[in-house]
Scaffold this active site. Structure first.
Site, short mmCIF file in Angstrom:
data_model
loop_
_atom_site.label_atom_id
_atom_site.label_comp_id
_atom_site.label_asym_id
_atom_site.label_seq_id
_atom_site.Cartn_x
_atom_site.Cartn_y
_atom_site.Cartn_z
N ASP A 28 0.84 -1.21 0.00
CA ASP A 28 0.00 0.00 0.00
C ASP A 28 0.88 1.26 0.00
O ASP A 28 1.98 1.25 0.54
CB ASP A 28 -0.88 -0.04 1.26
CG ASP A 28 -2.07 0.91 1.14
OD1 ASP A 28 -2.30 1.48 0.05
OD2 ASP A 28 -2.78 1.08 2.16
N HIS A 45 2.88 3.46 -8.89
CA HIS A 45 2.70 2.03 -9.15
C HIS A 45 3.92 1.47 -9.89
O HIS A 45 4.36 0.35 -9.64
CB HIS A 45 1.44 1.79 -9.96
CG HIS A 45 0.17 2.13 -9.22
ND1 HIS A 45 -0.05 1.72 -7.92
CD2 HIS A 45 -0.94 2.84 -9.57
CE1 HIS A 45 -1.24 2.17 -7.51
NE2 HIS A 45 -1.79 2.85 -8.49
N TRP A 77 -11.41 -1.97 -8.77
CA TRP A 77 -12.06 -1.56 -10.03
C TRP A 77 -12.71 -0.19 -9.90
O TRP A 77 -13.04 0.44 -10.90
CB TRP A 77 -13.12 -2.59 -10.44
CG TRP A 77 -12.56 -3.95 -10.73
CD1 TRP A 77 -12.63 -5.03 -9.91
CD2 TRP A 77 -11.84 -4.38 -11.89
NE1 TRP A 77 -12.00 -6.11 -10.49
CE2 TRP A 77 -11.51 -5.74 -11.71
CE3 TRP A 77 -11.44 -3.74 -13.08
CZ2 TRP A 77 -10.80 -6.47 -12.66
CZ3 TRP A 77 -10.74 -4.49 -14.02
CH2 TRP A 77 -10.43 -5.82 -13.82
N LEU A 139 11.38 -20.37 -4.74
CA LEU A 139 10.47 -19.37 -4.17
C LEU A 139 9.10 -19.53 -4.84
O LEU A 139 9.02 -19.58 -6.07
CB LEU A 139 10.99 -17.95 -4.42
CG LEU A 139 10.05 -16.83 -3.95
CD1 LEU A 139 10.00 -16.76 -2.42
CD2 LEU A 139 10.47 -15.47 -4.51
C1 FPP Z 1 -1.97 0.15 -3.28
O1 FPP Z 1 -1.47 1.46 -3.18
C2 FPP Z 1 -1.35 -0.51 -4.40
C3 FPP Z 1 -2.02 -1.05 -5.44
C4 FPP Z 1 -3.49 -1.04 -5.55
C5 FPP Z 1 -1.30 -1.64 -6.58
C6 FPP Z 1 -0.15 -2.53 -6.23
C7 FPP Z 1 0.66 -2.67 -7.45
C8 FPP Z 1 2.01 -2.66 -7.50
C9 FPP Z 1 2.89 -2.63 -6.35
C10 FPP Z 1 2.69 -2.60 -8.81
C11 FPP Z 1 2.93 -3.80 -9.60
C12 FPP Z 1 2.75 -5.13 -9.01
C13 FPP Z 1 3.24 -6.25 -9.56
C14 FPP Z 1 2.93 -7.55 -8.95
C15 FPP Z 1 4.09 -6.23 -10.76
P1 FPP Z 1 -2.46 2.67 -3.40
O2 FPP Z 1 -2.45 3.02 -4.83
O3 FPP Z 1 -3.80 2.33 -2.84
O4 FPP Z 1 -1.77 3.78 -2.57
P2 FPP Z 1 -2.50 4.97 -1.78
O5 FPP Z 1 -3.25 4.30 -0.64
O6 FPP Z 1 -1.35 5.78 -1.31
O7 FPP Z 1 -3.38 5.68 -2.73
#
Ligand code: FPP
Length: 251
Positions: A28, A45, A77, A139
């Site tokens: 997160d 991201h 979504w 892993l």
């Molecule tokens: C939550 O942070 C994160 C996500 C919803 C996306 C997680 C994706 C990645 C780490 C990138 C790629 C992953 C792989 C497996 C290649 P948020 O966007 O909700 O952060 P915020 O709470 O600060 O808005």
């Protein structure tokens, strides 16, 4: 042999290499990381995906045999179309660009979550990397995409109900092990530790069934800043805790 025998005893581990820990991570804070710098959320991201690569590379030497990452929830979504499409593109690119390295480094990659809503190209890449790395065991990397714990449990219940309706299973035989085996995570041990980054102290529908006896660690670090060093520190700290699985303290 009780519940302890099923999982991995973190209390005895001291985070040494050669162990078989299952660590699950709620990654997160990507959005906040980017917004704090005046950048679009997708930049966060992208940086988060770089961290995924580093953590995957570092995990085996930290004694982690199973690493499960929450990449996209059934609730995600609701984000803007641009962000959703950007995230799906990141998942595809990760698979395309990392496939050779993952294969060479003995990583078995799997996905949990409901695949029906994902686009065809991503689904084909997911199926392809799962098949290609199926023989690996150094892993076990599991990525949760369009995943929600309640959704997973409901789908498992539906599978068992269908099996009962078809006469393939006796309803009286549906016990915890049967439900466990009908989940997307079938075959994976229960997580020893769930880590959530970014300072939020919520479970957010992640591994609701599987994490019943997991340790939890919440760190204020945003996922794009989360390093293998911090992961090692968390593992050492958690290794000193005693896990009782509902029993009593060891004498
Ligand atoms: C939550 O942070 C994160 C996500 C919803 C996306 C997680 C994706 C990645 C780490 C990138 C790629 C992953 C792989 C497996 C290649 P948020 O966007 O909700 O952060 P915020 O709470 O600060 O808005």
């Amino acid at each position: 042999m009780g519940a302890r025998a099923r999982g991995y005893d973190l209390a005895d581990s001291s985070a040494e290499p050669g162990l078989a820990l299952h660590v699950a991570v709620i990654m997160d804070g990507n959005g906040r990381w980017a917004t704090a710098r005046g950048w679009p959320r997708l930049v966060g991201h992208r940086r988060g995906a770089e961290r995924v690569k580093e953590i995957v590379r570092a995990a085996p030497d930290l004694g982690i045999r199973y690493l499960t990452l929450y990449a996209f929830s059934t609730e995600n979504w609701k984000r803007s179309t641009e962000e959703v499409i950007g995230l799906m593109g990141l998942f595809s690119r990760y698979i395309e660009r990392e496939a050779d390295r993952l294969s060479a480094e003995g990583v078995r990659m799997r996905f949990i979550g409901e695949r029906g809503r994902l686009d065809g190209k991503l689904r084909r890449l997911m199926d392809g990397i799962e098949a290609r790395t199926a023989g690996n065991a150094r892993l076990h990397l599991t990525v949760a995409i369009n995943y929600g714990g309640r959704n997973e449990i409901a789908r498992a219940a539906r599978r068992l109900a269908q099996a009962a309706a078809d006469g393939r299973i006796d309803p009286a035989a549906i016990d915890e092990a049967a439900l466990d085996g009908a989940l997307d995570t079938c075959g994976l041990p229960a997580p020893d530790l769930v880590i959530r980054t970014s300072g939020e102290s919520r479970v957010s529908n992640f591994l609701l069934w599987q994490a019943a006896y997991a340790e939890y660690e919440f760190t204020p670090t945003l996922w794009p800043d989360f390093t293998p060093d911090e992961l090692a520190t968390i593992l050492s700290r958690v290794a000193t805790r005693e896990r009782r699985f509902g029993g009593v303290a060891a004498q």
